[in-house]
Scaffold this active site. Structure first.
Site, PDB file in Angstrom:
ATOM      1  N   SER A  36       0.835  -1.213   0.000  1.00 13.89           N
ATOM      2  CA  SER A  36       0.000   0.000   0.000  1.00 13.89           C
ATOM      3  C   SER A  36       0.864   1.256   0.000  1.00 13.89           C
ATOM      4  O   SER A  36       0.337   2.360  -0.018  1.00 13.89           O
ATOM      5  CB  SER A  36      -0.932   0.001   1.210  1.00 13.89           C
ATOM      6  OG  SER A  36      -0.210  -0.204   2.398  1.00 13.89           O
ATOM      7  N   HIS A 169     -41.327  21.538 -10.118  1.00 15.47           N
ATOM      8  CA  HIS A 169     -41.351  20.728 -11.338  1.00 15.47           C
ATOM      9  C   HIS A 169     -40.649  21.447 -12.503  1.00 15.47           C
ATOM     10  O   HIS A 169     -40.986  21.216 -13.665  1.00 15.47           O
ATOM     11  CB  HIS A 169     -42.783  20.371 -11.772  1.00 15.47           C
ATOM     12  CG  HIS A 169     -43.655  19.896 -10.655  1.00 15.47           C
ATOM     13  ND1 HIS A 169     -43.795  18.567 -10.321  1.00 15.47           N
ATOM     14  CD2 HIS A 169     -44.424  20.585  -9.770  1.00 15.47           C
ATOM     15  CE1 HIS A 169     -44.616  18.458  -9.290  1.00 15.47           C
ATOM     16  NE2 HIS A 169     -45.010  19.669  -8.931  1.00 15.47           N
ATOM     17  N   SER A 290     -14.999  26.398 -26.704  1.00 14.15           N
ATOM     18  CA  SER A 290     -15.053  25.174 -27.488  1.00 14.15           C
ATOM     19  C   SER A 290     -13.906  25.196 -28.495  1.00 14.15           C
ATOM     20  O   SER A 290     -13.457  26.253 -28.923  1.00 14.15           O
ATOM     21  CB  SER A 290     -16.404  25.116 -28.198  1.00 14.15           C
ATOM     22  OG  SER A 290     -16.282  24.405 -29.406  1.00 14.15           O
ATOM     23  N   LYS A 296     -18.954  29.656 -28.377  1.00 16.29           N
ATOM     24  CA  LYS A 296     -19.329  28.987 -27.126  1.00 16.29           C
ATOM     25  C   LYS A 296     -18.604  29.509 -25.893  1.00 16.29           C
ATOM     26  O   LYS A 296     -17.443  29.883 -25.949  1.00 16.29           O
ATOM     27  CB  LYS A 296     -19.011  27.474 -27.233  1.00 16.29           C
ATOM     28  CG  LYS A 296     -19.883  26.687 -28.169  1.00 16.29           C
ATOM     29  CD  LYS A 296     -21.317  26.523 -27.700  1.00 16.29           C
ATOM     30  CE  LYS A 296     -21.461  25.666 -26.468  1.00 16.29           C
ATOM     31  NZ  LYS A 296     -21.287  24.242 -26.750  1.00 16.29           N
ATOM     32  N   ASN A 298     -18.647  27.799 -22.106  1.00 15.56           N
ATOM     33  CA  ASN A 298     -19.242  26.635 -21.443  1.00 15.56           C
ATOM     34  C   ASN A 298     -19.115  26.678 -19.925  1.00 15.56           C
ATOM     35  O   ASN A 298     -18.101  27.124 -19.397  1.00 15.56           O
ATOM     36  CB  ASN A 298     -18.585  25.355 -21.961  1.00 15.56           C
ATOM     37  CG  ASN A 298     -18.864  25.135 -23.428  1.00 15.56           C
ATOM     38  OD1 ASN A 298     -19.938  25.488 -23.923  1.00 15.56           O
ATOM     39  ND2 ASN A 298     -17.905  24.579 -24.135  1.00 15.56           N
ATOM     40  N   GLU A 303     -20.328  21.902 -14.285  1.00 12.68           N
ATOM     41  CA  GLU A 303     -20.512  20.558 -14.866  1.00 12.68           C
ATOM     42  C   GLU A 303     -19.555  19.555 -14.233  1.00 12.68           C
ATOM     43  O   GLU A 303     -19.925  18.418 -13.949  1.00 12.68           O
ATOM     44  CB  GLU A 303     -20.272  20.597 -16.380  1.00 12.68           C
ATOM     45  CG  GLU A 303     -21.392  21.275 -17.140  1.00 12.68           C
ATOM     46  CD  GLU A 303     -21.069  21.402 -18.621  1.00 12.68           C
ATOM     47  OE1 GLU A 303     -21.833  20.880 -19.432  1.00 12.68           O
ATOM     48  OE2 GLU A 303     -20.050  22.029 -18.957  1.00 12.68           O
ATOM     49  N   GLN A 335      -7.340  -2.513   3.978  1.00 10.42           N
ATOM     50  CA  GLN A 335      -6.340  -1.669   3.296  1.00 10.42           C
ATOM     51  C   GLN A 335      -6.993  -0.898   2.143  1.00 10.42           C
ATOM     52  O   GLN A 335      -6.494   0.135   1.713  1.00 10.42           O
ATOM     53  CB  GLN A 335      -5.196  -2.541   2.783  1.00 10.42           C
ATOM     54  CG  GLN A 335      -4.101  -1.785   2.069  1.00 10.42           C
ATOM     55  CD  GLN A 335      -2.824  -2.596   1.922  1.00 10.42           C
ATOM     56  OE1 GLN A 335      -2.121  -2.826   2.889  1.00 10.42           O
ATOM     57  NE2 GLN A 335      -2.546  -3.056   0.716  1.00 10.42           N
TER      58      GLN A 335
HETATM   59  N1  ARG Z   1      -1.104  -1.581   5.108  1.00 11.72           N
HETATM   60  C1  ARG Z   1      -2.036  -2.104   6.029  1.00 11.72           C
HETATM   61  C2  ARG Z   1      -3.384  -1.401   5.843  1.00 11.72           C
HETATM   62  O1  ARG Z   1      -3.388  -0.404   5.251  1.00 11.72           O
HETATM   63  C3  ARG Z   1      -1.565  -1.883   7.418  1.00 11.72           C
HETATM   64  C4  ARG Z   1      -2.096  -2.888   8.392  1.00 11.72           C
HETATM   65  C5  ARG Z   1      -1.531  -4.225   8.059  1.00 11.72           C
HETATM   66  N2  ARG Z   1      -1.878  -5.203   9.050  1.00 11.72           N
HETATM   67  C6  ARG Z   1      -1.710  -6.477   8.827  1.00 11.72           C
HETATM   68  N3  ARG Z   1      -2.064  -7.265   9.784  1.00 11.72           N
HETATM   69  N4  ARG Z   1      -1.268  -6.954   7.710  1.00 11.72           N
HETATM   70  O2  ARG Z   1      -4.403  -1.854   6.279  1.00 11.72           O
END
Ligand code: ARG
Length: 474
Positions: A36, A169, A290, A296, A298, A303, A335
């Protein structure tokens, strides 16, 4: 059978951070899939702050020495500086931000660095980080809501007596004060502000010290670290502490409502800017052209705001689904909570900023056109019925009579104000010459003086209430 090391797999540049239980390195694709660090690096400063409080708590309870805690705290501060100056470059081998910080801390401090993870787990650590992150971001978003509200108040203040058709409406219904219309969005933003404040109560609880799931064998002081981190309290159940993401859902839900409100306003601005309505003119600083049609201009900004609601609703849905099937306590599914949260924070914050700028300096109302709009329709028909009803004619009878007048006037291509007094009196003897004043758009608006209504007196009071609420915002 014990795992055999696979000679075809490249050896990682650093050994696994997990225990010696593992003989071989992770498959590189799996390592990337599992990691992560590519996104949770966003949490690094919160992770460092959380670890500093944890180190202090460990010394406070005698689990490590005061000198060790001091080293840990300053070592962590060095990691923070390295991150800020760009010299800290975590890799996939770090897996996540928690390991990245611990690895670097251990490089800096040697054996003392290895003590930081005493009496905690990444499970309570990551929970702490997200809560510190969200608390911070919620404060920021509330400030932006406040800014959005003050832009609305200024615009409203300048437009109490500007009239605009009111719709139901999307059909002309009754004219209203433009300020009244704008202050409706103030009210929505006020609820958003309060809702986030309420969510904050549950965001600001400390899971730190819950360990992996069951608490710890060390004599820690969870209240001490919670206090150092500014939490209002600690989770009372360690299993709940590490597996709860309700607070994230509450934040995503409050964010979704903010986007609902901004999207509705966007839709109105887009309609108002169209040639069919021409209620507003977009200024050059907030509109785009545009590539092919030179004429145009816009409304890209509203949006985009309208379009960005989809991703935030999606993140809310994703978090609900992530949580619904997982058993206690921590599961790696969790995660997946982060990217949606980060994107939501950026999206909500970006939309609030853009809408505040757009309202403050990117558009102007067209008073002439608005005045024409409220004068050219039958949105004063209710007032004719009310006129008769206030003279004792039962409302339903008056209502039916006015319906007939509208029908015949339409057939003659006339508006109500074009009827002569004789024509009015032929319809009902109770009509007198003051009927003309009663159906003037200004009077139609002014007359709706019930609490919370669009009457100018009411709108002025609502403006005062809004300013008081703004001043009460922290
Ligand atoms: N990178 C993990 C998360 O974001 C951290 C916790 C990981 N815990 C574990 N028991 N593997 O959730």
């Amino acid at each position: 059978m014990p795992q055999q090391s696979n000679s075809e797999q490249p050896t990682p540049s650093t050994p696994n951070t997990w225990s010696q239980r593992f003989e071989s390195a992770l498959n590189p694709a799996i390592a990337r899939f599992n990691a992560s660090i590519f996104f949770d690096i966003e949490l690094i400063e919160y992770d460092i702050t959380g670890s500093q409080a944890h180190a202090k708590m460990l010394a406070h309870t005698g689990i490590i020495t005061a000198a060790e805690a001091e080293q840990l705290v300053s070592g962590l501060e060095q990691v923070r500086q390295e991150y800020r100056d760009g010299s800290l470059q975590p890799t996939v081998d770090d897996e996540d931000v928690h390991f990245a910080v611990e690895h670097r801390l251990t490089e800096i401090l040697g054996d003392v660095g290895k003590k930081i993870h005493t009496a905690r787990s990444r499970n309570d650590q990551v929970g702490t980080d997200i809560r510190l992150y969200l608390r911070d971001k919620i404060h920021g978003i509330r400030q932006q809501l406040k800014q959005f509200q003050s832009v609305l108040v200024s615009l409203a203040e300048a437009n109490v007596e500007t009239l605009i058709p009111g719709y139901t409406h999307l059909q002309r219904a009754q004219p209203v004060s433009l300020a009244h219309h704008l202050l409706a969005y103030f009210e929505m933003a006020q609820r958003d502000y309060e809702r986030l404040g309420d969510a904050l109560k549950r965001v600001n609880q400390s899971p730190l010290g819950a360990g992996a799931l069951a608490g710890t064998t060390f004599p820690i002081d969870r209240h001490y670290s919670a206090e150092l981190l500014g939490f209002d309290g600690v989770y009372g159940n360690s299993l709940d502490a590490v597996s709860d993401r309700d607070f994230a859902i509450e934040f995503l839900s409050a964010s979704s409502l903010i986007l609902v409100h901004l999207s509705r306003l966007s839709e109105e601005l887009i309609i108002w800017a169209s040639e069919e309505f021409r209620f507003i003119r977009l200024k050059d600083n907030c509109s785009t052209g545009s590539s092919i049609m030179p004429q145009k201009k816009n409304p890209d900004i509203p949006e985009l705001v309208r379009g960005k609601t989809g991703r935030v609703f999606g993140h809310l849905q994703a978090m609900l689904v992530i949580l619904k099937g997982i058993p206690l306590a921590y599961n790696k599914d969790l995660q997946e909570d982060k990217e949606g949260l980060f994107d939501t924070v950026k999206t909500v914050s970006g939309c609030l900023e853009a809408m505040s700028i757009l309202l403050a300096e990117g558009l102007e109302f067209r008073p002439q056109r608005l005045a024409e709009a409220v004068a050219e329709d039958f949105s004063n028909a209710t007032d004719v019925a009310d006129y008769l009803a206030s003279k004792g004619v039962p409302f339903r009878e008056a209502y039916n009579l006015v319906g007939k007048v509208v029908r015949t006037s339409l057939a003659q291509n006339k508006l109500l104000k074009d009827l002569t007094l004789e024509e009015w009196q032929a319809l009902h003897p109770k009509f007198e010459s003051d009927i003309y004043a009663a159906i003037e758009p200004k009077q139609v608006v002014a007359a709706r003086n019930s609490y919370g209504g669009t009457g100018f007196e009411q709108v002025r009071q609502a403006l005062e209430r809004s300013k008081t609420r703004l001043a009460e915002h922290s």
